[in-house]
Motif scaffolding. Structure first.
Motif, PDB file in Angstrom:
ATOM      1  N   MET A   1       8.080   5.183  -4.120  1.00 10.95           N
ATOM      2  CA  MET A   1       8.545   3.735  -3.952  1.00 10.95           C
ATOM      3  C   MET A   1       7.792   3.268  -5.186  1.00 10.95           C
ATOM      4  O   MET A   1       6.938   3.160  -5.577  1.00 10.95           O
ATOM      5  CB  MET A   1       8.196   2.986  -3.443  1.00 10.95           C
ATOM      6  N   ARG A   2       8.517   1.725  -5.774  1.00 12.84           N
ATOM      7  CA  ARG A   2       7.571   1.365  -7.057  1.00 12.84           C
ATOM      8  C   ARG A   2       7.731  -0.752  -6.933  1.00 12.84           C
ATOM      9  O   ARG A   2       8.473  -1.070  -5.958  1.00 12.84           O
ATOM     10  CB  ARG A   2       8.312   1.370  -8.471  1.00 12.84           C
ATOM     11  N   PHE A   3       6.682  -0.633  -6.922  1.00 15.72           N
ATOM     12  CA  PHE A   3       6.329  -2.012  -6.927  1.00 15.72           C
ATOM     13  C   PHE A   3       5.431  -2.506  -8.324  1.00 15.72           C
ATOM     14  O   PHE A   3       4.636  -2.085  -8.888  1.00 15.72           O
ATOM     15  CB  PHE A   3       5.249  -2.389  -6.193  1.00 15.72           C
ATOM     16  N   VAL A   4       6.745  -3.519  -9.294  1.00 16.06           N
ATOM     17  CA  VAL A   4       6.816  -3.372 -10.197  1.00 16.06           C
ATOM     18  C   VAL A   4       5.733  -4.801 -10.925  1.00 16.06           C
ATOM     19  O   VAL A   4       7.296  -6.095  -9.768  1.00 16.06           O
ATOM     20  CB  VAL A   4       7.320  -3.269 -11.113  1.00 16.06           C
ATOM     21  N   VAL A   5       5.146  -5.642 -11.665  1.00 18.00           N
ATOM     22  CA  VAL A   5       5.297  -6.445 -11.807  1.00 18.00           C
ATOM     23  C   VAL A   5       4.646  -6.547 -14.068  1.00 18.00           C
ATOM     24  O   VAL A   5       3.433  -6.033 -14.380  1.00 18.00           O
ATOM     25  CB  VAL A   5       3.821  -7.443 -11.180  1.00 18.00           C
ATOM     26  N   ARG A   6       5.806  -7.369 -14.638  1.00 18.59           N
ATOM     27  CA  ARG A   6       5.607  -7.039 -15.822  1.00 18.59           C
ATOM     28  C   ARG A   6       4.782  -8.129 -16.522  1.00 18.59           C
ATOM     29  O   ARG A   6       5.068  -9.138 -16.292  1.00 18.59           O
ATOM     30  CB  ARG A   6       7.069  -7.175 -16.690  1.00 18.59           C
ATOM     31  N   ALA A   7       3.334  -7.582 -17.467  1.00 28.37           N
ATOM     32  CA  ALA A   7       2.681  -8.332 -17.825  1.00 28.37           C
ATOM     33  C   ALA A   7       2.935  -8.323 -18.933  1.00 28.37           C
ATOM     34  O   ALA A   7       2.072  -8.844 -19.795  1.00 28.37           O
ATOM     35  CB  ALA A   7       1.469  -8.417 -17.432  1.00 28.37           C
ATOM     36  N   ALA A  50       1.677   8.468   0.924  1.00 26.23           N
ATOM     37  CA  ALA A  50       1.118   8.298   1.808  1.00 26.23           C
ATOM     38  C   ALA A  50      -0.309   7.799   1.610  1.00 26.23           C
ATOM     39  O   ALA A  50      -0.954   7.189   1.701  1.00 26.23           O
ATOM     40  CB  ALA A  50       0.223   9.769   1.281  1.00 26.23           C
ATOM     41  N   GLY A  51      -0.274   6.380   0.461  1.00 26.42           N
ATOM     42  CA  GLY A  51      -0.817   5.050   0.403  1.00 26.42           C
ATOM     43  C   GLY A  51      -0.268   4.283   1.535  1.00 26.42           C
ATOM     44  O   GLY A  51      -1.210   3.424   1.911  1.00 26.42           O
ATOM     45  N   LEU A  52       1.068   4.216   1.380  1.00 22.48           N
ATOM     46  CA  LEU A  52       1.455   3.579   2.763  1.00 22.48           C
ATOM     47  C   LEU A  52       1.160   3.766   4.066  1.00 22.48           C
ATOM     48  O   LEU A  52       0.903   2.940   4.628  1.00 22.48           O
ATOM     49  CB  LEU A  52       3.159   3.429   2.477  1.00 22.48           C
ATOM     50  N   LEU A  53       1.292   4.632   3.926  1.00 20.36           N
ATOM     51  CA  LEU A  53       1.042   5.566   5.632  1.00 20.36           C
ATOM     52  C   LEU A  53      -1.006   5.456   5.577  1.00 20.36           C
ATOM     53  O   LEU A  53      -1.072   4.713   6.922  1.00 20.36           O
ATOM     54  CB  LEU A  53       1.200   7.057   5.623  1.00 20.36           C
ATOM     55  N   ARG A 142       3.602   7.021  12.137  1.00 22.39           N
ATOM     56  CA  ARG A 142       4.712   6.787  11.108  1.00 22.39           C
ATOM     57  C   ARG A 142       5.948   6.284  10.695  1.00 22.39           C
ATOM     58  O   ARG A 142       5.411   5.283  11.038  1.00 22.39           O
ATOM     59  CB  ARG A 142       5.415   8.288  12.735  1.00 22.39           C
ATOM     60  N   ARG A 143       6.389   6.778   9.764  1.00 23.68           N
ATOM     61  CA  ARG A 143       7.627   5.361   9.196  1.00 23.68           C
ATOM     62  C   ARG A 143       8.673   6.238  10.174  1.00 23.68           C
ATOM     63  O   ARG A 143       9.256   7.429   9.399  1.00 23.68           O
ATOM     64  CB  ARG A 143       7.749   5.914   7.523  1.00 23.68           C
ATOM     65  N   ILE A 144       9.554   5.097  10.327  1.00 23.19           N
ATOM     66  CA  ILE A 144      10.701   5.528  11.454  1.00 23.19           C
ATOM     67  C   ILE A 144      12.168   5.229  10.497  1.00 23.19           C
ATOM     68  O   ILE A 144      12.763   5.789  10.307  1.00 23.19           O
ATOM     69  CB  ILE A 144      11.049   4.769  12.688  1.00 23.19           C
ATOM     70  N   ASP A 145      12.132   4.079   9.537  1.00 23.41           N
ATOM     71  CA  ASP A 145      13.339   3.723   8.308  1.00 23.41           C
ATOM     72  C   ASP A 145      12.463   4.091   7.228  1.00 23.41           C
ATOM     73  O   ASP A 145      10.572   3.639   7.183  1.00 23.41           O
ATOM     74  CB  ASP A 145      13.968   3.614   8.821  1.00 23.41           C
ATOM     75  N   ALA A 146      12.799   3.246   6.166  1.00 26.17           N
ATOM     76  CA  ALA A 146      12.852   2.676   4.753  1.00 26.17           C
ATOM     77  C   ALA A 146      11.412   0.995   5.155  1.00 26.17           C
ATOM     78  O   ALA A 146      10.722   0.751   4.064  1.00 26.17           O
ATOM     79  CB  ALA A 146      14.013   2.343   3.841  1.00 26.17           C
ATOM     80  N   GLU A 147      11.578   0.653   6.114  1.00 23.78           N
ATOM     81  CA  GLU A 147      11.089  -0.487   5.873  1.00 23.78           C
ATOM     82  C   GLU A 147      10.517  -1.052   7.277  1.00 23.78           C
ATOM     83  O   GLU A 147       9.314  -1.947   6.884  1.00 23.78           O
ATOM     84  CB  GLU A 147      11.783  -1.955   6.460  1.00 23.78           C
ATOM     85  N   ARG A 205       4.262  -2.266  15.447  1.00 21.92           N
ATOM     86  CA  ARG A 205       5.003  -1.803  14.471  1.00 21.92           C
ATOM     87  C   ARG A 205       5.164  -3.108  13.278  1.00 21.92           C
ATOM     88  O   ARG A 205       5.281  -4.205  13.506  1.00 21.92           O
ATOM     89  CB  ARG A 205       6.921  -2.357  14.903  1.00 21.92           C
ATOM     90  N   LEU A 206       4.993  -2.373  12.081  1.00 24.22           N
ATOM     91  CA  LEU A 206       4.805  -3.166  10.751  1.00 24.22           C
ATOM     92  C   LEU A 206       5.772  -2.810   9.593  1.00 24.22           C
ATOM     93  O   LEU A 206       5.974  -1.402   9.755  1.00 24.22           O
ATOM     94  CB  LEU A 206       3.228  -2.343  10.182  1.00 24.22           C
ATOM     95  N   HIS A 207       5.874  -3.981   9.096  1.00 21.74           N
ATOM     96  CA  HIS A 207       6.601  -4.363   8.286  1.00 21.74           C
ATOM     97  C   HIS A 207       6.478  -3.569   6.576  1.00 21.74           C
ATOM     98  O   HIS A 207       5.260  -4.002   6.028  1.00 21.74           O
ATOM     99  CB  HIS A 207       7.610  -5.774   7.493  1.00 21.74           C
ATOM    100  N   ARG A 208       7.493  -3.027   6.067  1.00 18.70           N
ATOM    101  CA  ARG A 208       6.674  -2.416   4.636  1.00 18.70           C
ATOM    102  C   ARG A 208       6.374  -3.394   3.660  1.00 18.70           C
ATOM    103  O   ARG A 208       5.300  -2.960   2.959  1.00 18.70           O
ATOM    104  CB  ARG A 208       8.143  -1.946   4.589  1.00 18.70           C
TER     105      ARG A 208
END
Length: 230
Positions: A1-7, A50-53, A142-147, A205-208
């Motif tokens: 998963m990528r979170f990209v900001v172009r500078a 792993a960082g998101l978890l 745990r991550r139960i789905d993509a979001e 429950r937490l949103h991505r």
């Protein structure tokens, strides 16, 4: 998963600015430290699973600990002022304004669940492993789905003042107080607990998006401690 900001444009513009300055002038660039921090935060970041978890656990810990602390504070004040009758309405930390504020930041939905709840809406078929804080299931994320991520940790009765509503009726819980509890919660099962007993779990429950934002905020704090470019 990528979170990209172009500078690219910002970097190019700053490069032209620096090329027009002598070395002894660079330190005089207005807001130089702020620009450096902004540029570093705008670089491409890849958040590994792993960082998101890890961030989901940060969020769950922060939210539930804040709620527990506020519960203890409010119970102490209410019990002192008006006894169980005054304290009973505030024993819902998942609904506090401070809890709701953090939940909005983390895009989270917190709940308390129990096998023996006071409110039937909190009933859940928890296992013995769910309730043991000394196992690998404590602070489970745990991550139960993509979001969606789910955080869970046991709730242990560690505050003696909670026994006035959740202890043994006739010993810790006065008969008159229990009559009041039964009046409001006819299906109550949440008595007979002792200090150290597991009463249930916090489940969040937490949103991505909220988890990713928290990860970014945490890493930015680390970045700001590094030596600035200017």
């Amino acid at each position: 998963m990528r979170f990209v900001v172009r500078a690219t444009g910002v970097v190019a513009g700053l490069g032209l600015l620096l090329s027009a300055c002598r070395p002894d002038q660079i330190e005089h660039i207005r807001n130089g430290k702020q620009i450096a921090t902004t540029l570093e935060n705008m670089t491409v970041k890849r958040i590994l699973p792993a960082g998101l978890l890890r961030a989901a656990r940060w969020a769950g810990d922060s939210l539930t600990r804040s709620a527990d602390q506020e519960l203890r504070r409010q119970l102490a004040a209410r019990l002192s002022a008006g006894g169980v009758a005054a304290a009973l309405p505030v024993c819902r930390p998942e609904g506090y304004a401070t809890t709701d504020s953090l939940a909005r930041i983390f895009r989270a939905v917190p709940r308390r669940l129990s096998r023996r709840p006071r409110n039937p809406q909190n009933q859940a078929p928890l296992t013995a492993a769910d309730l043991r804080p000394d196992t690998a299931t404590a602070h489970l994320v745990r991550r139960i789905d993509a979001e969606t991520f789910v955080y869970q940790r046991p709730i242990t009765l560690t505050d003696a003042q909670c026994l006035r509503c959740h202890g043994t009726v006739g010993r810790d819980v006065a008969a008159a107080d229990y009559a009041l509890i039964k009046q409001q919660y006819p299906a109550d099962q949440a008595t007979g607990y002792r200090l150290g007993d597991a009463m249930g779990v916090w489940q969040v429950r937490l949103h991505r998006d909220g988890v990713a934002e928290l990860y970014t905020m945490k890493t930015r704090k680390v970045m700001k401690k590094r030596k600035p470019l200017f």
